[in-house]
Write an enzyme that holds these catalytic residues in place. Structure first.
Site, PDB file in Angstrom:
ATOM      1  CE  LYS A  20      92.253  17.917  62.663  1.00 46.54           C
ATOM      2  NZ  LYS A  20      93.517  17.579  63.337  1.00 46.54           N
ATOM      3  CD  GLU A  64     103.464  15.308  75.151  1.00 43.19           C
ATOM      4  OE1 GLU A  64     102.969  16.022  74.262  1.00 43.19           O
ATOM      5  OE2 GLU A  64     102.777  14.614  75.931  1.00 43.19           O
ATOM      6  NE  ARG A  96     101.286  16.478  77.412  1.00 45.79           N
ATOM      7  CZ  ARG A  96     100.000  16.155  77.606  1.00 45.79           C
ATOM      8  NH1 ARG A  96      99.191  17.042  78.171  1.00 45.79           N
ATOM      9  NH2 ARG A  96      99.522  14.997  77.229  1.00 45.79           N
TER      10      ARG A  96
END
Length: 655
Positions: free
Chosen positions: A362, A448, A476
């Protein structure tokens, strides 16, 4: 074996060779000496299908940083078809130009930079190898789609990125035919790719069409990914899952927590072990290529050996147990390696789903991003030459930091207080809490649903959980809110950061619905502060609520500051209070009374941080009309609502 003698000899010799190679691989994996491989037999890194050759030198050892002055290849690309005739050398140059085009574009608008830099080569390879958009590519979360947007005819619109009326920061179906599935939240790509593949088959269309899902090691921590993979092998549809492993599970990864500072979850540790087994991966690639030269009976025998070897080395890869054909790990920045692998996947026969495990960095190619703890995941405008972010430092604390400080103060005197986050420690302030109380900090990954029920389990045993999740992401876990927490009246404290509109990230990230979807849940109380002092008070308040669940919501951004608090609300403070004070549940307050003697009265009831604007509006209205008097009240609680305050504002008490 029922075969002629010559075939028996060939079978036995091939099995001996394969077993010998397994032995070499096992020795390498165990740290023992590995026999030297003749120079002429070694595969160069670029040609090896799985050998991971990472960490190329950065483009510059230090500032000033800068890319190419011209973009001769990128200038030729208005759609993916324009790059189909490029050579591998040209694809590498195109990737270099694309990386710096992305850096330059984001430096002027801000946005998700690190994730986009990490998939430049992958994006080039996908559009080069596959027939997009007929072969749909679905990017999970899709915060990494800036290179994809540039290659698919939107380069000229990049200056409008994340601006009103401009390009979305995520994939958006209405924006381009190449954005086949919109996103913004995580862990949706495999389900969407599978649905599109099955729909294609139901309509009797091209049997060799491939649906591709690109999902990172953060998003794959969500349970929906495994629900989809479990179903994919059962349906036996032609999908390819590209698992982009960059060791950045949370934002930022490395926050001190109960699991240490490593990426959240066992899957990251598992895939790290796969990446470490390079000798075995090389052998598998060589063995498979040789295996194709043998008669079918021998191929079947060697397939059994290969399966056994996988079991010896890793216990059988997790993805293969789910029914996927696993390939990897592969260097996601090595186009010499990546392109032919994708071509082989594209041209394969059969319908077995494939998982390609790639390793990427990344922030690749931009030294300031490579060095940053968050890899420049999300950045404001910045100076390309130095990497310096151009956002002015805030003169007042953020609401997020006020919450974190308040929770730390409470936790310092109560060891039962814990903090939970779903891969967003930096965005919720849980990273700050984790530095002080690592053993009481729990980052569950992008999960979540698990976070909410995990908090419920903690509450059952007398722990006081603060579950800090963005308002938009709490959607969610709606069933868990109702079924696991509210019905059982468990005292879980939900901290909803980013409530309300969030600006440039757009509709997928606006916290617009929490009052509606939580307000209708029984046994739940909901509060929202008007300012940073009230936020500290409300953190203390929900801490003291032990007989029901509570939700505390507040927006992104900076607080008001002492000067504004004293001016608008008359607090008379010289400094912030050291600790919050618990408020009465379900009771609001009058902040400003109407002008005495006014002939016409107006009442404004505010909930949350719009109170400052409400007071300013009241002042302006009275200044513009001498006959008008304006009362301003702060509801504090949406549930239970202060009905006595509402009645007073309606004039039952004030005439």
């Amino acid at each position: 074996v029922n075969s002629p003698t010559s075939e028996k000899r060939l079978l036995h010799s091939s099995m001996r060779a394969a077993l010998l190679a397994i032995g070499v691989a096992l020795e390498g994996a165990s740290g023992l000496a590995v026999p030297a491989v003749p120079a002429h037999a070694r595969l160069p890194c670029a040609a090896s299908r799985s050998h991971v050759c990472m960490k190329e030198p950065s483009s510059s050892a230090g500032p000033p940083y800068g890319g190419p002055r011209s973009m001769p290849l990128l200038d030729q690309v208005n759609s993916p078809k324009d790059m189909k005739q490029f050579t591998l050398a040209e694809l590498k140059q195109l990737s270099h130009e694309l990386r710096w085009e992305t850096i330059n574009a984001v430096s002027k608008t801000g946005g998700h930079l690190g994730s986009s830099l990490g998939v430049v080569e992958l994006t080039v390879a996908l559009h080069y190898v596959f027939n997009t958009p007929q072969d749909p590519v679905i990017f999970d979360v899709s915060h990494q789609v800036y290179p994809h947007k540039i290659l698919t005819g939107r380069r000229h619109r990049m200056p409008t990125l994340r601006q009103n009326g401009g390009l979305s920061g995520f994939a958006k179906r209405s924006e381009s035919e190449y954005d086949v599935f919109g996103a913004g939240h995580s862990t949706t790509s495999i389900s969407a790719a599978l649905g599109m593949a099955v729909a294609h088959e139901l309509q009797g269309l091209d049997k060799l069409r491939t649906s591709i899902a690109v999902i990172g090691d953060g998003a794959i921590t969500g349970g929906m990914a495994y629900e989809a993979m479990n179903n994919a092998a059962y349906l036996n549809s032609r999908i390819v899952v590209i698992y982009n492993d960059n060791e950045q599970v949370s934002l930022p990864t490395g926050t001190p927590s109960a699991g240490g500072t490593v990426p959240a979850g066992s899957l990251s540790a598992y895939t790290s072990r796969l990446i470490a087994s390079k000798p075995f991966q090389d052998f598998r690639d060589i063995a498979k290529s040789i295996n194709k030269l043998f008669p079918s009976e021998i191929q079947q025998a060697n397939a059994k050996i290969d399966e056994y070897a996988r079991g010896l080395m890793t216990g059988g890869t997790f993805f293969e147990e789910l029914g996927f054909y696993y390939i990897g790990p592969v260097d996601g920045h090595d186009l010499d390696n990546l392109v032919p692998i994708l071509e082989n996947i594209r041209d394969r026969g059969g319908r077995q789903p494939v998982l390609l495990h790639i390793k990427t960095d990344k922030g690749k190619g931009y030294p300031p991003a490579e060095r940053a703890s968050d890899k420049y995941h999300g950045v404001p405008k910045f100076d390309v030459a130095t990497g310096k972010k151009l956002a002015a430092p805030a003169s007042t604390p953020s609401y997020t930091s006020v919450f974190a400080d308040a929770l730390i103060d409470i936790a310092a005197t109560d060891r039962s207080v814990v903090a939970i986050t779903a891969a967003m420690p930096g965005g919720t302030g849980v990273d700050k809490f984790g530095k002080r109380f690592p053993k009481r900090t729990f980052d569950v990954g992008i999960a979540e649903q698990h976070a909410v029920t995990f908090a419920a389990g903690l509450a059952v045993e007398g722990i006081k959980p603060f579950c800090a999740i963005y308002s938009t992401f709490m959607q969610r876990a709606y069933d868990q809110l109702i079924h696991d927490v509210a019905i059982q009246k468990l005292p879980v404290r939900f901290i909803l950061d980013r409530a309300g509109l969030v600006g440039n990230d757009g509709p997928t990230h606006h916290g617009s619905f929490d009052l509606a979807y939580i307000g209708c849940i029984p046994n739940m109380v909901i509060c929202s502060p008007s300012d940073e002092v009230e936020l500290r008070n409300m953190v203390q308040t929900v801490y003291e609520i032990d007989d029901k669940p509570s939700a505390l919501r507040y927006p992104r951004g900076s607080a008001l500051g002492l000067e504004t608090l004293n001016d608008l609300f008359g607090y008379g403070l010289d400094s912030y209070p050291d600790r919050g004070t618990a408020l009465p549940v379900g009771k609001g307050r009058i902040m400003r009374g109407a002008r005495v003697g006014s002939k016409r009265k107006v009442a404004i009831l505010s909930f949350g941080t719009r109170l400052a604007e409400a007071v300013q509006a009241a002042r302006a209205l009275e200044a513009s009309d001498s006959e008008v008097g304006v009362t301003v009240a702060d509801a504090r609680w949406m549930k239970p609502l202060d009905t006595e305050l509402v009645a007073r504002l309606l004039g039952e008490d004030e005439g």
